[in-house]
Design an enzyme around this catalytic site. Structure first.
Site, PDB file in Angstrom:
ATOM      1  CD1 TRP A 266      12.390   6.366  15.376  1.00  0.00           C
ATOM      2  CD2 TRP A 266      11.744   8.285  14.740  1.00  0.00           C
ATOM      3  NE1 TRP A 266      13.621   7.270  15.723  1.00  0.00           N
ATOM      4  CE2 TRP A 266      13.283   8.450  15.327  1.00  0.00           C
ATOM      5  CE3 TRP A 266      11.309   9.696  14.133  1.00  0.00           C
ATOM      6  CZ2 TRP A 266      13.912   9.617  15.438  1.00  0.00           C
ATOM      7  CZ3 TRP A 266      12.030  10.667  14.462  1.00  0.00           C
ATOM      8  CH2 TRP A 266      13.247  10.895  15.144  1.00  0.00           C
TER       9      TRP A 266
ATOM     10  CE  LYS B 104       5.120   8.990  16.472  1.00  0.00           C
ATOM     11  NZ  LYS B 104       5.104  10.121  17.321  1.00  0.00           N
TER      12      LYS B 104
ATOM     13  CG  HIS C 120      17.313   0.581  10.258  1.00  0.00           C
ATOM     14  ND1 HIS C 120      16.770   0.772  11.387  1.00  0.00           N
ATOM     15  CD2 HIS C 120      16.843   2.019   9.751  1.00  0.00           C
ATOM     16  CE1 HIS C 120      16.076   1.606  11.789  1.00  0.00           C
ATOM     17  NE2 HIS C 120      16.327   2.498  10.684  1.00  0.00           N
TER      18      HIS C 120
ATOM     19  CD  GLN D 180      -5.938  16.457   9.412  1.00  0.00           C
ATOM     20  OE1 GLN D 180      -4.815  16.391   9.778  1.00  0.00           O
ATOM     21  NE2 GLN D 180      -6.847  17.478   9.739  1.00  0.00           N
TER      22      GLN D 180
ATOM     23  CE1 TYR E 191      13.172   3.452  13.213  1.00  0.00           C
ATOM     24  CE2 TYR E 191      10.705   2.681  12.436  1.00  0.00           C
ATOM     25  CZ  TYR E 191      12.277   3.282  12.180  1.00  0.00           C
ATOM     26  OH  TYR E 191      12.526   3.724  11.101  1.00  0.00           O
TER      27      TYR E 191
ATOM     28  CG  ASP F  34       8.480   1.392   8.473  1.00  0.00           C
ATOM     29  OD1 ASP F  34       9.013   0.970   7.427  1.00  0.00           O
ATOM     30  OD2 ASP F  34       9.156   2.057   9.355  1.00  0.00           O
TER      31      ASP F  34
ATOM     32  CB  SER G 250      11.447  12.138   7.739  1.00  0.00           C
ATOM     33  OG  SER G 250      11.813  11.418   8.906  1.00  0.00           O
TER      34      SER G 250
ATOM     35  N   PRO H  62       0.681  -1.303   0.055  1.00  0.00           N
ATOM     36  CG  PRO H  62      -1.132  -1.619   1.606  1.00  0.00           C
ATOM     37  CD  PRO H  62       0.508  -2.054   1.177  1.00  0.00           C
TER      38      PRO H  62
ATOM     39  CG  ASN I  77      19.014   5.335   6.347  1.00  0.00           C
ATOM     40  OD1 ASN I  77      18.705   6.271   5.915  1.00  0.00           O
ATOM     41  ND2 ASN I  77      18.562   4.534   7.468  1.00  0.00           N
TER      42      ASN I  77
ATOM     43  CE  LYS J 255      12.703   0.756   8.558  1.00  0.00           C
ATOM     44  NZ  LYS J 255      11.341   0.879   9.482  1.00  0.00           N
TER      45      LYS J 255
ATOM     46  NE  ARG K   7      -0.410  15.248  14.025  1.00  0.00           N
ATOM     47  CZ  ARG K   7      -0.530  15.660  15.379  1.00  0.00           C
ATOM     48  NH1 ARG K   7      -1.089  16.937  15.492  1.00  0.00           N
ATOM     49  NH2 ARG K   7       0.153  15.294  16.213  1.00  0.00           N
TER      50      ARG K   7
END
Length: 331
Positions: free
Chosen positions: A20, A270, A110, A279, A48, A43, A211, A13, A163, A77, A276
């Site tokens: 996090w 997150k 990760h 939203q 985390y 995720d 992020s 999806p 990363n 991860k 939120r």
């Protein structure tokens, strides 16, 4: 829900819920809200410390008949202090136990670099000054071979990277027997990573943006946990973003997420805030115009927009697999 194809049999999806810095006490309500709102992609990561609370929440909802495991897409991860071939099996075993699952849909390396690990505690080994002890001998390709073994065992449906830079991805991809299907990296309007996304497209790899809203909590996190001071601008209050949001009767967050999914980039914002959470998934009923997209594209600051360079880990830039070597940025 729109999906992104990872293989002929597997799709993800395009909108997921990141976890996090989510507190365990907040997770049950957050996951219940997310499932009711239509989220099926979640995720997490060993680092985390949210695998257990996510697993508990999902197990409860599965037992209540509100969701089936087969309907979920779960990403976790391999921790940076387990980034060795010899550690992959045991860290995935621990992750699966916390998640209360027999398999994950996507398992990621990760970080390309590695820390040493204390064998007894299975926690990062530290130097006398309290900093993480780097493992300079780690080899991402060796780790990848062990990741491939977990796909063959059925404990990971597919595997990927997080990363890694372009050169690291291409090097590993050329040697991999089971190709990585996903790259998860920092992407948002201030740091759009266009070249990296294009490189992944050429390798038939999907891309997930972590992020995607610019990580509003990063500044306080760096300061409180690592005593690492950074001045990080607030993307959500950028005048261009606010202007577009107002014209569409949407929130700035919805505009920023839509900017990414219109590029077929998976997003994992997150939140544990009920409003939120709702939203962030309610962005499939509008489109950004070419003019909107051009204005948002123009916000890109390149490397100067990067928030996560991981230099809060003392000395990490000296590791041979540090992904941002010779890069500087000033926010």
């Amino acid at each position: 829900m729109q999906h992104v194809q990872l293989s002929p049999e597997i799709s993800v999806p395009i909108i997921g819920l990141g976890t996090w810095k989510a507190h365990p006490d907040e997770m049950q309500t957050a996951i219940e809200t997310a499932i009711a709102a239509g989220y099926r992609h979640f995720d997490t990561a060993f680092n985390y410390n949210t695998e257990e609370s996510l697993g508990n929440a999902l197990e409860r909802l599965i037992l209540q008949g509100k969701i089936k495991r087969s309907e979920l897409f779960i990403t976790t991860k391999l921790p940076v202090f387990g980034n060795r071939a010899s550690d992959v099996e045991r860290f995935l075993t621990m992750s699966l136990a916390k998640l209360k699952m027999d398999y994950v849909d996507l398992y990621l390396i990760h970080m390309p670099f590695a820390f040493a690990c204390e064998a007894d505690s299975m926690q990062p080994a530290k130097n006398d000054d309290g900093s993480m002890r780097l493992d300079m001998d780690s080899n991402p390709l060796d780790t990848w071979r062990a990741m491939e073994a977990e796909v063959r065992r059925g404990r990971a449906k597919t595997i990927g990277l997080s990363n890694f830079n372009i050169n690291q991805i291409r090097k590993l991809y050329s040697e991999a027997k089971i190709k990585p299907t996903m790259l998860q990296v920092e992407i948002h309007a201030y740091h759009q990573q266009t070249e990296l996304i294009q490189a992944c497209r050429e390798l038939n790899m999907a891309v997930t943006a972590y992020s995607p809203l610019g990580s509003p909590c990063a500044q306080s996190h760096f300061q409180e946990k690592y005593d690492h001071k950074r001045d990080i601008p607030e993307l959500l209050t950028d005048p261009v973003v606010e202007e577009i949001a107002k014209s569409l009767d949407k929130t700035p967050g919805q505009v920023l997420l839509k900017h990414l999914i219109q590029r077929d980039v998976v997003v994992i914002p997150k939140s544990v805030n009920t409003k939120r959470i709702k939203q962030n998934i309610d962005i499939l009923d509008f489109e950004l115009s070419d003019d909107h997209l051009a204005k948002l594209d123009a916000l890109d600051r390149g490397e100067k927009g990067r928030v996560f360079d991981f230099r809060f880990f003392k000395g990490v830039e000296t590791h041979p697999e540090y992904p941002f070597a010779n890069k500087t940025h000033i926010l």
